[in-house]
Scaffold this active site. Structure first.
Site, short mmCIF file in Angstrom:
data_model
loop_
_atom_site.label_atom_id
_atom_site.label_comp_id
_atom_site.label_asym_id
_atom_site.label_seq_id
_atom_site.Cartn_x
_atom_site.Cartn_y
_atom_site.Cartn_z
N SER A 55 0.92 -1.18 0.04
CA SER A 55 -0.03 -0.01 -0.02
C SER A 55 1.01 1.16 0.14
O SER A 55 2.13 1.17 0.46
CB SER A 55 -0.75 -0.20 1.25
OG SER A 55 -1.58 1.29 1.31
N TYR B 232 -1.59 -0.54 9.98
CA TYR B 232 -1.63 -1.05 8.78
C TYR B 232 -0.46 -0.63 8.03
O TYR B 232 0.11 -1.50 7.18
CB TYR B 232 -3.02 -0.10 7.97
CG TYR B 232 -3.28 -0.57 6.54
CD1 TYR B 232 -3.57 -1.92 6.25
CD2 TYR B 232 -2.82 0.65 5.67
CE1 TYR B 232 -3.97 -2.03 4.93
CE2 TYR B 232 -2.94 0.30 4.32
CZ TYR B 232 -3.69 -1.00 3.92
OH TYR B 232 -3.69 -1.19 2.71
N1 LIG Z 1 -8.65 -0.37 -2.02
C1 LIG Z 1 -7.48 0.40 -1.76
O1 LIG Z 1 -7.38 1.52 -2.06
C2 LIG Z 1 -6.26 -0.10 -1.32
C3 LIG Z 1 -4.99 0.57 -0.95
C4 LIG Z 1 -3.79 0.27 -0.86
C5 LIG Z 1 -3.69 -1.09 -0.70
N2 LIG Z 1 -4.90 -2.02 -1.10
C6 LIG Z 1 -4.56 -3.44 -0.70
O2 LIG Z 1 -5.02 -4.21 -1.73
C7 LIG Z 1 -5.64 -5.65 -1.14
C8 LIG Z 1 -6.75 -5.87 -1.76
O3 LIG Z 1 -7.81 -4.99 -1.15
P1 LIG Z 1 -9.07 -4.67 -1.80
O4 LIG Z 1 -9.17 -3.14 -1.97
O5 LIG Z 1 -9.43 -5.31 -2.82
O6 LIG Z 1 -10.15 -4.92 -0.65
P2 LIG Z 1 -11.18 -6.20 -0.27
O7 LIG Z 1 -11.61 -6.15 1.10
O8 LIG Z 1 -11.90 -6.42 -1.41
O9 LIG Z 1 -10.14 -7.50 -0.41
C9 LIG Z 1 -9.31 -7.91 0.66
C10 LIG Z 1 -9.60 -9.59 0.47
O10 LIG Z 1 -8.71 -10.07 1.48
C11 LIG Z 1 -9.73 -10.90 2.33
N3 LIG Z 1 -9.21 -11.55 3.45
C12 LIG Z 1 -9.09 -10.81 4.86
N4 LIG Z 1 -8.60 -11.38 5.67
C13 LIG Z 1 -8.01 -12.70 5.01
C14 LIG Z 1 -7.51 -14.05 5.65
N5 LIG Z 1 -7.09 -13.90 7.06
N6 LIG Z 1 -7.25 -15.14 4.72
C15 LIG Z 1 -7.59 -14.92 3.46
N7 LIG Z 1 -8.26 -13.75 3.05
C16 LIG Z 1 -8.49 -12.60 3.74
C17 LIG Z 1 -11.05 -10.51 2.32
O11 LIG Z 1 -12.08 -11.48 2.66
C18 LIG Z 1 -11.05 -9.76 0.89
O12 LIG Z 1 -11.76 -10.52 0.23
C19 LIG Z 1 -5.37 -5.56 0.37
O13 LIG Z 1 -4.07 -5.94 0.70
C20 LIG Z 1 -5.37 -4.09 0.59
O14 LIG Z 1 -4.54 -3.51 1.84
C21 LIG Z 1 -5.96 -1.54 -1.25
#
Ligand SMILES: NC(=O)c1ccc[n+]([C@@H]2O[C@H](COP(=O)([O-])OP(=O)(O)OC[C@H]3O[C@@H](n4cnc5c(N)ncnc54)[C@H](O)[C@@H]3O)[C@@H](O)[C@H]2O)c1
Length: 254
Positions: free
Chosen positions: A146, A161
Site C-alpha cells: 500500500s 496498517y
Molecule cells: N482499495 C484500496 O484503496 C487499497 C489501497 C492500498 C492497498 N490495498 C490493498 O489491496 C489489497 C486488496 O484490497 P481490496 O481493496 O481489494 O479490498 P477487499 O477487502 O475487497 O479485499 C481483501 C480481501 O482479503 C480477504 N481476507 C481478509 N483476511 C483474510 C484472511 N485471513 N485470509 C484470506 N483472505 C482474507 C477479504 O475477505 C477480502 O476479500 C489489500 O491487501 C489492501 O490492503 C487496497
C-alpha cells in the site's frame, strides 16, 4: 493470450468489487487457469466469475477457501492446486485488512491482528508457494502492499496498517534477492485509493477531499490494479524483480 495455460493462485479474491477478483477475471481472460482463494469463498462467487468471463472456451476458475493466517491451510491449498493441475506458476497476494484508528487507540490485539493477516499471511502464502517454485526453478510472486507503507498511512490505513504493509515490501524484496538465482521473480505493488469495499468506511465528504489531492483527480479501479498484476505476472516483465510499483494516481510521487 499473456498467461496461456499458467496456473495462478489469487489470494484475497473473495469480494466481487475487490482487486483480487478483478485480477482473477483479467487473468482468466488471458488464458490462465485461475484459483481464487479467500477466507470467504463460495461456489456462487466462482460461478459468477465464470459467467462474467463469458467465454466457454476459457479455463474454468476454481475456488478454494483458505485463511492465510494459518500456514497449514496455505500449504494444503497449494498442494491441492498442484494435485489438480500438475503445475503452479504464479501467486498474486491481494488478501488484507485495513483499519484507520489513531495511534493511541491501537491496542495489542488490533496490532497483532493487523500484523498476522497482512504480514504473516503474506509470509505464509509466499512460503507455501516458494516450496513449489523453488523445486521447479520458476515462479512469479506479486504482493499487494500500500502507499500507506511509503507515506506513513494518512489515507485509510493507520500506523499498524502502514507498518504491516511496510513489512510486505521488505518481505518481497528479500524473496526477490534470495530466489532470483532460482529463476523466481517477486514484485510488490503499492496502490492508493482504489474503489473497492476497503473504502467503505470513507464518507462522501472525506472521499471528495482525498480525490482533490490526487493528481489524476479520481479514484483508481480494481481493473487498473489487475492490469498491473497481469504485466508483473507475464513475460513482459521478465527482467523485473524486487521492484515496488506505484499504482496511486500520483498520490505519492517519490
Ligand atoms: N482499495 C484500496 O484503496 C487499497 C489501497 C492500498 C492497498 N490495498 C490493498 O489491496 C489489497 C486488496 O484490497 P481490496 O481493496 O481489494 O479490498 P477487499 O477487502 O475487497 O479485499 C481483501 C480481501 O482479503 C480477504 N481476507 C481478509 N483476511 C483474510 C484472511 N485471513 N485470509 C484470506 N483472505 C482474507 C477479504 O475477505 C477480502 O476479500 C489489500 O491487501 C489492501 O490492503 C487496497
Amino acid at each position: 493470450m499473456r498467461l496461456d495455460g499458467k496456473v495462478c493462485v489469487i489470494a484475497g479474491a473473495g469480494s466481487p468489487r475487490g482487486i483480487g477478483y478483478a485480477t482473477a477475471k483479467l487473468f482468466s481472460q488471458h488464458g490462465a487457469i485461475v484459483v481464487l482463494t479467500d477466507i470467504v469463498m463460495t461456489d456462487g462467487l466462482v460461478d459468477g466469475l465464470r459467467e462474467e468471463i463469458g467465454d466457454p472456451a476459457a479455463p474454468a476458475p476454481v475456488g478454494i477457501r483458505c485463511d492465510i493466517t494459518d500456514y497449514v491451510q496455505c500449504e494444503a491449498m497449494m498442494d491441492d492446486v498442484v494435485a489438480r493441475f500438475g503445475r503452479f506458476d504464479c501467486l498474486i497476494n491481494s488478501a488484507g485488512i485495513v483499519d484507520g484508528r489513531p495511534f493511541l487507540e491501537i491496542d495489542d490485539a488490533m496490532f497483532d491482528r493487523m500484523s498476522t493477516v497482512n504480514l504473516k499471511g503474506s509470509f505464509n502464502l509466499c512460503k507455501a508457494a516458494l516450496r513449489v517454485f523453488n523445486a521447479n526453478r520458476s515462479g512469479v510472486i506479486v504482493n499487494i502492499s500500500s502507499a500507506a507503507a511509503q507515506r506513513g498511512g494518512g489515507l485509510v490505513g493507520a500506523a499498524h496498517y502502514a507498518a504491516s504493509k511496510g513489512g510486505v515490501i521488505s518481505l518481497t524484496r528479500a524473496i526477490a534477492r534470495e530466489f532470483g538465482p532460482r529463476g523466481i521473480r517477486a514484485n510488490v505493488i503499492c496502490p492508493a485509493m482504489i474503489e473497492t469495499d476497503m473504502l467503505n468506511g470513507v464518507n462522501e465528504e472525506q472521499q471528495k477531499s482525498i480525490v482533490e489531492a490526487i493528481p489524476l483527480r479520481r479514484l483508481g479501479t480494481p481493473e487498473e490494479l489487475a492490469g498491473t498484476c497481469l504485466f508483473l505476472a507475464s513475460d513482459f516483465s521478465g527482467f523485473i524483480t524486487g521492484a515496488t510499483i506505484d499504482v496511486n494516481g500520483g498520490t505519492h510521487i517519490h
